[in-house]
Each structure stands twice: as C-alpha cells, then as structure tokens.
Design a protein around this motif. Structure first.
Motif, mmCIF file in Angstrom:
data_model
loop_
_atom_site.group_PDB
_atom_site.id
_atom_site.type_symbol
_atom_site.label_atom_id
_atom_site.label_comp_id
_atom_site.label_asym_id
_atom_site.label_seq_id
_atom_site.Cartn_x
_atom_site.Cartn_y
_atom_site.Cartn_z
ATOM 1 N N SER A 161 0.820 -1.220 0.000
ATOM 2 C CA SER A 161 0.000 0.000 0.000
ATOM 3 C C SER A 161 0.851 1.266 0.000
ATOM 4 C CB SER A 161 -0.910 0.013 1.232
ATOM 5 O OG SER A 161 -0.174 0.327 2.405
ATOM 6 N N GLY A 162 2.129 1.128 0.330
ATOM 7 C CA GLY A 162 3.005 2.290 0.394
ATOM 8 C C GLY A 162 3.177 2.856 1.789
ATOM 9 N N ILE A 163 2.537 2.247 2.778
ATOM 10 C CA ILE A 163 2.746 2.662 4.166
ATOM 11 C C ILE A 163 4.168 2.269 4.586
ATOM 12 C CG2 ILE A 163 2.037 2.279 6.567
ATOM 13 C CD1 ILE A 163 -0.812 1.719 5.399
ATOM 14 N N GLU A 164 4.887 3.199 5.189
ATOM 15 C CA GLU A 164 6.254 2.918 5.639
ATOM 16 C C GLU A 164 6.205 2.219 6.998
ATOM 17 O OE1 GLU A 164 10.143 5.308 7.316
ATOM 18 O OE2 GLU A 164 8.800 6.344 5.915
ATOM 19 N N ILE A 165 6.586 0.960 7.034
ATOM 20 C CA ILE A 165 6.565 0.204 8.290
ATOM 21 C C ILE A 165 7.772 0.595 9.138
ATOM 22 C CG2 ILE A 165 6.679 -2.086 9.342
ATOM 23 C CD1 ILE A 165 5.082 -3.140 6.977
ATOM 24 N N THR A 166 7.480 1.065 10.342
ATOM 25 C CA THR A 166 8.543 1.536 11.237
ATOM 26 C C THR A 166 8.828 0.555 12.378
ATOM 27 O OG1 THR A 166 6.898 2.787 12.508
ATOM 28 C CG2 THR A 166 8.062 3.958 10.748
ATOM 29 N N ARG A 167 7.898 -0.359 12.632
ATOM 30 C CA ARG A 167 8.116 -1.332 13.700
ATOM 31 C C ARG A 167 7.347 -2.601 13.378
ATOM 32 N NH1 ARG A 167 5.800 -2.854 18.472
ATOM 33 N NH2 ARG A 167 4.098 -1.384 18.212
ATOM 34 N N GLU A 168 8.000 -3.738 13.605
ATOM 35 C CA GLU A 168 7.361 -5.034 13.378
ATOM 36 C C GLU A 168 7.829 -5.996 14.461
ATOM 37 O OE1 GLU A 168 6.712 -8.250 9.729
ATOM 38 O OE2 GLU A 168 8.117 -6.589 9.502
ATOM 39 N N MET A 169 6.886 -6.590 15.156
ATOM 40 C CA MET A 169 7.218 -7.566 16.187
ATOM 41 C C MET A 169 6.375 -8.817 15.979
ATOM 42 S SD MET A 169 7.247 -7.206 20.337
ATOM 43 C CE MET A 169 8.681 -6.145 20.274
ATOM 44 N N LYS A 170 7.040 -9.960 15.922
ATOM 45 C CA LYS A 170 6.357 -11.218 15.630
ATOM 46 C C LYS A 170 6.286 -12.094 16.870
ATOM 47 C CE LYS A 170 7.994 -11.067 10.874
ATOM 48 N NZ LYS A 170 8.802 -11.732 9.832
ATOM 49 N N TYR A 171 5.223 -12.883 16.943
ATOM 50 C CA TYR A 171 5.010 -13.812 18.050
ATOM 51 C C TYR A 171 4.681 -15.202 17.497
ATOM 52 C CZ TYR A 171 4.069 -9.446 20.642
ATOM 53 O OH TYR A 171 4.136 -8.188 21.192
ATOM 54 N N PHE A 172 5.157 -16.227 18.212
ATOM 55 C CA PHE A 172 4.780 -17.606 17.911
ATOM 56 C C PHE A 172 5.001 -17.960 16.444
ATOM 57 C CE2 PHE A 172 1.796 -16.135 21.299
ATOM 58 C CZ PHE A 172 2.426 -16.782 22.356
ATOM 59 N N LYS A 173 6.280 -17.913 16.029
ATOM 60 C CA LYS A 173 6.675 -18.232 14.657
ATOM 61 C C LYS A 173 5.946 -17.371 13.636
ATOM 62 C CE LYS A 173 8.118 -22.963 15.634
ATOM 63 N NZ LYS A 173 8.027 -24.394 15.258
ATOM 64 N N GLY A 174 5.678 -16.150 14.021
ATOM 65 C CA GLY A 174 5.063 -15.215 13.091
ATOM 66 C C GLY A 174 3.579 -15.390 12.892
ATOM 67 N N ILE A 175 2.920 -16.157 13.757
ATOM 68 C CA ILE A 175 1.463 -16.319 13.623
ATOM 69 C C ILE A 175 0.753 -15.013 13.994
ATOM 70 C CG2 ILE A 175 -0.570 -17.517 14.535
ATOM 71 C CD1 ILE A 175 1.130 -20.030 14.747
ATOM 72 N N PHE A 176 1.303 -14.292 14.955
ATOM 73 C CA PHE A 176 0.782 -12.979 15.331
ATOM 74 C C PHE A 176 1.859 -11.934 15.068
ATOM 75 C CE2 PHE A 176 -1.789 -15.856 17.788
ATOM 76 C CZ PHE A 176 -3.044 -15.267 17.800
ATOM 77 N N VAL A 177 1.434 -10.729 14.702
ATOM 78 C CA VAL A 177 2.403 -9.688 14.410
ATOM 79 C C VAL A 177 1.849 -8.327 14.821
ATOM 80 C CG1 VAL A 177 1.607 -9.373 12.022
ATOM 81 C CG2 VAL A 177 3.951 -8.750 12.631
ATOM 82 N N GLU A 178 2.734 -7.505 15.401
ATOM 83 C CA GLU A 178 2.449 -6.087 15.614
ATOM 84 C C GLU A 178 3.123 -5.332 14.482
ATOM 85 O OE1 GLU A 178 3.680 -4.244 19.328
ATOM 86 O OE2 GLU A 178 3.702 -6.244 20.222
ATOM 87 N N LEU A 179 2.364 -4.429 13.867
ATOM 88 C CA LEU A 179 2.923 -3.602 12.800
ATOM 89 C C LEU A 179 2.572 -2.151 13.063
ATOM 90 C CD1 LEU A 179 1.767 -5.826 9.828
ATOM 91 C CD2 LEU A 179 4.165 -5.323 10.352
ATOM 92 N N GLU A 180 3.566 -1.286 12.938
ATOM 93 C CA GLU A 180 3.293 0.141 13.037
ATOM 94 C C GLU A 180 3.942 0.824 11.856
ATOM 95 O OE1 GLU A 180 3.846 3.973 15.997
ATOM 96 O OE2 GLU A 180 3.834 1.958 16.824
ATOM 97 N N GLY A 181 3.204 1.771 11.262
ATOM 98 C CA GLY A 181 3.724 2.454 10.098
ATOM 99 C C GLY A 181 3.345 3.918 10.074
ATOM 100 N N ILE A 182 3.969 4.635 9.133
ATOM 101 C CA ILE A 182 3.688 6.058 8.921
ATOM 102 C C ILE A 182 3.074 6.223 7.535
ATOM 103 C CG2 ILE A 182 4.720 8.353 8.684
ATOM 104 C CD1 ILE A 182 6.917 7.448 10.608
ATOM 105 N N ASN A 183 2.044 7.038 7.459
ATOM 106 C CA ASN A 183 1.381 7.286 6.186
ATOM 107 C C ASN A 183 2.187 8.298 5.376
ATOM 108 O OD1 ASN A 183 -0.573 7.132 4.204
ATOM 109 N ND2 ASN A 183 -1.867 8.671 5.138
ATOM 110 N N ARG A 184 2.831 7.835 4.324
ATOM 111 C CA ARG A 184 3.650 8.698 3.452
ATOM 112 C C ARG A 184 2.882 9.105 2.196
ATOM 113 N NH1 ARG A 184 7.175 10.582 7.030
ATOM 114 N NH2 ARG A 184 8.700 9.042 7.719
#
Length: 198
Positions: free
Chosen positions: A175-198
């Motif tokens: 989509s073009g959102i710049e991902i600034t933080r990514e944290m994965k849990y349980f072999k990547g089954i769950f993920v936290e994603l934070e981005g900035i709208n560019r």
C-alpha cells in the motif's frame, strides 16, 4: 451467524486475552493520541486501554451490529466517549486526512478486500499519521502455513470470514505505508505492525 459469533467471541478469546493479548493491546494503545479511527472494533476489547487524557476523538467502524451493541456497553463501562459507525473497512465514510492514527486489532483477517482497506486507511489518515496493527497472519513455518491453508475454507465459514493464512504485512507494504516497527510472536502467527502514512 453474525449474532452467534458476536455472542461467543469474548468467551472464546478470553484464555488468550488473559495470557498475553491484553498486554499487547495495552502496549500499542496506551500512548495513542489525537483523533483516532479504530477499524473493526468488535466488542470493544481495546477500549480499556485508551487514555482519556490523550484521545481527542475516538471513532469506531464495525460491520457486525451485535458486536456494536456490546462495544457500546464496554465504552460506557470505561467512561469512554466513542462515535460508532456501522460499516465496512473497504468504504470508510470519512474525509481525506481526517485522523491522526488508524488502528486495527485482530480484524484485517476478515475483511473482503485488503487492498481496498489499506487504500482507505491511507486516505483517511493524515500525511505523517500513524497506522497501528495487531493481527494474526500467515506463519513463517512452512508446515504450519500449510495447515492454515487447509483449515481456512472451513474456518472462514465458522468465524465470520476470518482467513487464518492472510499475509497482512505484505498488503501493508504494497500500500506504500512505511513500516517503522514489526514484532512477531509464535513463529510469526501474530504480528504487531506500526507504520507512517507517506
């Protein structure tokens, strides 16, 4: 099915919420501020973690009317003023650049068209605004991913359109959102994603 799903959702999620999901919600929500759009509010599980001092406006979009009823109750319990809208994430009824932050938790697995959803998220979020997600996604484990693929057709029917194998991070990047933080849990089954709208 929507009414049944809404009725049992909190009960089914309770063990995971108590063990660790509630901590993740608190971590990603407590510092949010300004005008916030929450996509797929569900039963309002995020509401206890918003700071009433930091939030100027909280707007909810949720397609399931039975979940909206529960979310209204939870907002009242937490003394939180929320604007509720029944609608789909693919067609958000808001102006361009209306929100400082857009947040979604455990919901983008069930949208019909993730490309359209991210296009809408970018449209309604201010330039330089934050996009904050916590989702379950297609795992990095090949064997578990195959299991997700196998289970998804039946799972979608039982769980209100939920795709166990959706690669939400890929849609976000495309989509073009710049991902600034990514944290994965349980072999990547769950993920936290934070981005900035560019």
């Amino acid at each position: 099915m929507a009414k049944l799903f809404a009725f049992f959702y909190d009960m089914l999620m309770s063990p995971l919420e108590k063990r660790w999901i509630a901590r993740v919600r608190k971590k990603i929500i407590t510092d949010l501020e300004g005008e916030i759009l929450e996509i797929g509010t569900g039963t309002g599980a995020n509401f206890p973690y918003y700071s009433k001092e930091k939030v100027d406006r909280l707007v909810s979009v949720e397609p399931n009317p039975f979940m909206i009823d529960q979310a209204r109750d939870r907002a009242l319990e937490n003394g939180l003023k929320v604007e509720f809208h029944k609608g789909m994430a693919e067609t958000l009824p808001f102006k361009n650049g209306e929100f400082d932050t857009v947040i979604a938790t455990l919901v983008l697995c069930s949208v019909e068209d993730p490309h359209k959803v991210f296009k809408e998220i970018k449209r309604v979020c201010k330039q330089g605004g934050r996009i904050v997600l916590f989702e379950h996604v297609r795992t990095e484990s090949r064997s578990l991913a195959s299991l997700q693929d196998f289970l998804t057709p039946a799972w979608k029917h039982l769980c209100d359109g939920c795709h166990l194998n959706r690669n939400t991070g890929r849609y976000m990047r495309e989509s073009g959102i710049e991902i600034t933080r990514e944290m994965k849990y349980f072999k990547g089954i769950f993920v936290e994603l934070e981005g900035i709208n560019r």
